[in-house]
Design an enzyme around this catalytic site. Structure first.
Site: not given
Length: 387
Positions: A48, A50, A76, A85, A176, A314, A316
């Site tokens: 981590h 730290e 944590c 940590c 586009w 993404e 329709g």
């Protein structure tokens, strides 16, 4: 803390499914504060942030006794893949810990801070909190709900339409609306996501690639991507909702598949087509469907099982509307071009009167421009607990 946030931000694409965290260790000297160690968490490296910073200080043979730790997320307090940590900071003899935001995990939130305070370490909480939270919206959502954080991204005309009428378009060619700067921003959104999703309608109409081309300033509308993308630990998962497995074997998605394309289908899909797709490097998974439509909650569950924390839509008009009507969208990114498409054009989302009305339901709204295009970003749901 700004330095710690910068370190955390640099792990985009490299930390998931863990949070993006940065840490800076500082000691006071007669000449002023001095950074003695710093680091960020990379999932593949276990340590981590730290621990990375503490090891850096140790490698330089610098004592951390009496130092201040600046951490973008509460240290944590529990054993996961690594030890707590908070315990490591206590053992290192730090005198103060500055924390941007608490851990959003309701099972451990506040416990790391409590450990530090019980060890007589001064704790300051909430410094640059929103910036730290912005980095980890997906983690905060997933750790509480065990489903992906869903961002709906769409490019729109100034009159709120998605695309020209089908009769006025060329087959298998994307239309586009936005310019190069906005399209590059979309690539950065993909880079920050674990998966991108669209429906079979978009595949048949546009033949998209849906790849992460985040290192390319002006992604080409066709052709396969090279290695021009920012580093990521695991490939962007490209997800297609295709109830009846209509995806063409000649589509760019299938032709470029390298165990990074997932097609979700229904109960009546052809098993032989599924086998063929599998032989081409496309994973096919059957999920619950009803009346010819896939269950969107089942879609999110299937992705959660694959440790997908962040999902970029993404889609329709139909899928945009379905996700919104079922209240499954957490964040929206609406990019408006100056073009008008007219009343007969395809709407933003079926069942949603206008993207401008939808905007009124968003909070934490941010407005920016990319060349001539205007981008509105906002949250439907705040993924962070109210503490």
């Amino acid at each position: 803390m700004q330095r710690a946030l910068k370190l955390a931000a640099e792990t985009t694409g490299l930390a998931s499914p863990n949070p993006q965290v940065g840490c800076v260790l500082v000691r006071a000297t007669p000449q002023g504060d001095e950074i003695i160690g710093e680091g960020a968490h990379l999932y593949a490296n276990f340590d981590h942030a730290e621990i990375v910073a503490l090891k850096q200080a140790a490698a330089r043979d610098i004592s951390t006794s009496g130092a201040t730790a600046y951490v973008t997320l509460e240290p944590c307090s529990h054993h996961g893949r690594t030890g707590p940590c908070a315990d490591a900071l206590i053992a290192a003899g730090i005198a103060r810990c500055v924390v941007a935001t608490q851990d959003p995990n309701p099972k451990v939130s506040g416990q790391g801070i409590q450990k530090l305070r019980e060890a007589n370490i001064e704790v300051t909480l909430g410094v640059l909190q929103q910036q730290a939270r912005d980095l980890n919206d997906a983690f905060a959502h997933f750790i509480q709900h065990r489903t992906p954080f869903v961002t709906l991204k769409t490019a729109l005309s100034v009159d709120g339409k998605l695309a020209p009428p089908p009769a006025s378009r060329y087959p298998n060619q994307p239309h586009w609306l936005t310019g190069p700067a906005a399209r590059h921003e979309v690539q950065l959104l993909r880079h920050a996501s674990d998966a991108v999703l669209t429906g079979i309608g978009t595949v048949l109409a546009d033949d998209p690639q849906l790849t992460d081309r985040s290192g390319v300033q002006d992604p080409a509308p066709s052709g396969f991507p090279g290695p021009n993308h920012l580093p990521r630990r695991r490939p962007l998962l490209r997800v297609i909702l295709d109830t009846h497995l209509r995806i063409p074997l000649t589509s760019q998605l299938v032709r470029s598949a390298a165990n990074d394309v997932l097609v979700l289908c229904g109960s009546l899909a052809s098993r032989s087509k599924a086998a063929t797709l599998g032989s081409l490097g496309v994973e096919v998974d059957q999920i619950p469907d009803h009346a010819g439509r896939l269950s969107l909650p089942a879609v999110l569950t299937a992705l959660a099982e694959r440790d997908i924390l962040s999902l970029l839509l993404e889609c329709g008009s139909h899928l945009n509307g379905a996700f919104l009507r079922q209240n499954l969208v957490d964040k929206a990114v609406l990019i408006y071009a100056e073009t008008e498409l007219g009343d007969q054009a395809i709407p933003f989302a079926q069942g949603v009167a206008s993207p401008y009305l939808f905007e009124q339901s968003l909070h934490r709204i941010h407005r920016t421009t990319y060349g001539p295009d205007v981008c509105i970003t906002g949250h439907v749901h705040d993924p962070w607990p109210n503490h």
